[in-house]
Design a protein around this motif. Structure first.
Motif, PDB file in Angstrom:
ATOM      1  N   ASP A  39       0.809  -1.220   0.000  1.00 52.64           N
ATOM      2  CA  ASP A  39       0.000   0.000   0.000  1.00 52.64           C
ATOM      3  C   ASP A  39       0.843   1.271   0.000  1.00 52.64           C
ATOM      4  O   ASP A  39       0.519   2.228  -0.690  1.00 52.64           O
ATOM      5  CB  ASP A  39      -0.907   0.030   1.243  1.00 52.64           C
ATOM      6  CG  ASP A  39      -2.062  -0.937   1.103  1.00 52.64           C
ATOM      7  OD1 ASP A  39      -2.945  -0.650   0.285  1.00 52.64           O
ATOM      8  OD2 ASP A  39      -2.071  -1.980   1.785  1.00 52.64           O
ATOM      9  N   HIS A  40       1.885   1.276   0.807  1.00 55.88           N
ATOM     10  CA  HIS A  40       2.616   2.526   1.042  1.00 55.88           C
ATOM     11  C   HIS A  40       3.925   2.623   0.287  1.00 55.88           C
ATOM     12  O   HIS A  40       4.634   3.616   0.413  1.00 55.88           O
ATOM     13  CB  HIS A  40       2.867   2.683   2.552  1.00 55.88           C
ATOM     14  CG  HIS A  40       1.594   2.673   3.334  1.00 55.88           C
ATOM     15  ND1 HIS A  40       0.741   3.749   3.347  1.00 55.88           N
ATOM     16  CD2 HIS A  40       0.995   1.695   4.053  1.00 55.88           C
ATOM     17  CE1 HIS A  40      -0.318   3.444   4.083  1.00 55.88           C
ATOM     18  NE2 HIS A  40      -0.191   2.205   4.516  1.00 55.88           N
TER      19      HIS A  40
ATOM     20  N   TYR B 182       4.404   1.496  -5.530  1.00 51.95           N
ATOM     21  CA  TYR B 182       3.510   0.643  -6.319  1.00 51.95           C
ATOM     22  C   TYR B 182       3.584   1.011  -7.801  1.00 51.95           C
ATOM     23  O   TYR B 182       3.601   2.197  -8.111  1.00 51.95           O
ATOM     24  CB  TYR B 182       2.077   0.846  -5.812  1.00 51.95           C
ATOM     25  CG  TYR B 182       1.092  -0.185  -6.314  1.00 51.95           C
ATOM     26  CD1 TYR B 182       0.877  -1.357  -5.607  1.00 51.95           C
ATOM     27  CD2 TYR B 182       0.398   0.020  -7.495  1.00 51.95           C
ATOM     28  CE1 TYR B 182      -0.009  -2.313  -6.069  1.00 51.95           C
ATOM     29  CE2 TYR B 182      -0.490  -0.937  -7.965  1.00 51.95           C
ATOM     30  CZ  TYR B 182      -0.691  -2.091  -7.253  1.00 51.95           C
ATOM     31  OH  TYR B 182      -1.566  -3.037  -7.708  1.00 51.95           O
TER      32      TYR B 182
ATOM     33  N   ASN C 169       1.842  -6.276   3.258  1.00 49.93           N
ATOM     34  CA  ASN C 169       2.115  -5.062   4.025  1.00 49.93           C
ATOM     35  C   ASN C 169       3.358  -5.309   4.855  1.00 49.93           C
ATOM     36  O   ASN C 169       3.445  -6.288   5.600  1.00 49.93           O
ATOM     37  CB  ASN C 169       0.934  -4.697   4.925  1.00 49.93           C
ATOM     38  CG  ASN C 169      -0.195  -4.063   4.141  1.00 49.93           C
ATOM     39  OD1 ASN C 169      -1.270  -4.642   3.996  1.00 49.93           O
ATOM     40  ND2 ASN C 169       0.051  -2.893   3.601  1.00 49.93           N
TER      41      ASN C 169
END
Ligand code: IMP
Length: 429
Positions: free
Chosen positions: A232-233, A236, A243
């Motif tokens: 997610d962080h 990408y 995660n």
């Protein structure tokens, strides 16, 4: 304090293995909570090098319990190989040293074929995955057609789940990836045998861990990869499929956030990344080469040369915030000896604007031009320094600058690959 999470703050390979190995002497339990054998932790003990991919780094200590949590994806053949390899070198002599979650998902042969097949089709746009089947295994977990470690112990369930999965996988393998279809019986026989061999390790680890924490045991959660590879962080789509951030300890092991205390982030004194994707402070020149050679920056898992560059404080601060770091472990300081000036990025310039955040869009990250600051380097070898005061003044200044820019204390400074080559300023336990 009894719980400590260690995460990577860059793109992985920050030296987490050594740090965890060092701290393990004080821990009762070491836990993996995400990723799989895409990770590779290089541990060095008594001049010997040991690389582990899946088994937690605490395995080198006979009295430490090692736990693979439900958030990890497991290739049983790799696990078996690692177990045999460690045993032949005099480690992991007792089966009770390792517990594996019955809820952890299994990497199956089709996952590896799909991982590699997909990369081949992507050509120059490939992610640069480790080819270990990690992504496809997590996909099946989310699609609810995955096979879990507990299923390896139930032959009828296993047979049925392999048959269901193969209906879809063989179609993909044949028609999309132009590979030969797989045979259900062959896979069943191989994986049921893994179940028999690994059975003594497989259990409800969440329950065990909850009990250890309630007893006040010292539990170390060992992250794999780095925060910029978080699904997610991270950057990408050039990320891994889990995660990576500290918050995933909860989902990946079943421990409540209320039970978690210290969170330390490992920061390499410069930056590296393997695989494709944006890397603003990359050095595509002789200095980058020099850092690669001096830092032995070749993938522990794939042997690929790592891309090298200056430290990027935009990246590090992104990680400080996402993970809520309470300490920084600064590694590989010795590699910078003899390099002067030492630069580090403090912001990016993008379309005429100065930004201090990692942009969400990979194209923006690729266009971002680092804004550097610099400090004078040092020439003295630092591998023998055992206290902060023994470090050359400019090396101390570099550490203090990182502390000031992050607002987080550097709790350990690592000055070489050996376990003893560490300046421990604040022990965690
Ligand atoms: P995957 O995890 O094999 O799917 O690969 C996705 C991306 O994460 C690729 O760029 C890999 O090189 C990178 N990656 C995965 N594991 C590690 C690691 O432990 N260290 C550094 N990079 C990793």
């Amino acid at each position: 304090m009894s719980t400590l999470i260690i995460v990577g703050t860059q793109w992985g390979d920050e030296g987490k293995g050594k740090v965890v190995d060092l701290l393990t002497s004080r821990a009762d339990v070491v836990v993996r909570f995400q990723g799989g054998n895409n990770a590779g932790h290089t541990l060095r003990v008594a001049g010997e090098q040991v690389i582990v991919h899946l088994i937690p780094s605490g395995i080198l200590y006979p009295d430490t319990l090692n736990v693979i949590g439900n958030g990890v994806v497991i290739d049983p053949s790799v696990l078996m190989e690692e177990k045999i390899g460690l045993r032949s070198r005099g480690y992991f002599l007792n089966d009770e040293q390792l517990l594996i979650s019955d809820r952890a998902h299994v990497i199956m042969p089709y996952h590896k074929l799909i991982d590699v097949g997909r990369e081949e089709l992507l050509g120059s746009a490939k992610i640069g995955t480790t080819g270990r089947g990690i992504g496809p295994a997590y996909e099946d977990k989310a699609a609810r057609i995955g096979i879990r470690m507990g299923d390896l112990l139930r032959p009828e369930v296993l047979r049925n789940r392999i048959a269901v999965a193969l209906e879809e996988k063989n179609f993909l393998l044949e028609h999309r990836f132009k590979k030969r279809p797989l045979d259900a019986d062959t896979i069943f026989n191989e994986y049921a045998a893994f179940g028999e061999k690994l059975g003594p390790h497989i259990c409800d680890v969440t329950h065990v861990l909850q009990g250890k924490i309630a007893e006040g045991r010292r539990v170390l959660f060992e992250g794999a990869q780095g925060t910029l590879l978080d699904i997610d962080h991270g950057t990408y789509p050039f990320v891994t499929s889990s995660n990576v951030v500290a918050g995933n300890v909860c989902a990946g092991t079943g421990i409540s956030p209320r039970k978690l205390e210290q969170i330390w982030g490992v920061v390499k004194a410069y930056s590296t990344r393997v695989g494709s994707g944006g890397f603003p402070s990359e050095l595509k020149n002789d200095l980058g080469e020099r850092i690669r050679e001096r830092g032995a920056e070749y993938g522990a898992t794939t042997g690929r040369p790592r891309r090298c560059g200056w430290l990027d404080m935009v990246v590090v601060n992104h990680s400080v915030q996402l993970n809520g770091l309470t300490g920084i472990v600064l590694t590989k300081m010795d590699v910078l000896t003899g390099i002067s000036p030492i630069k580090f990025a403090v912001a990016y310039e993008l379309d005429g604007k100065v930004i201090d955040r990692v942009p969400a869009d990979i194209n923006d990250l690729e266009r971002a031009v680092p804004v550097y600051r610099e400090l004078p380097g040092w020439t003295e070898p630092i591998g023998e320094c055992r206290s902060f005061d023994e470090l050359p003044r400019n090396a101390r200044h570099y550490v203090e600058t990182i502390e000031n820019l992050t607002g987080v204390p550097a709790t350990i400074v690592s000055v070489g690959p050996g376990r003893e080559q560490s300046i421990v300023r604040k022990p965690p336990f």
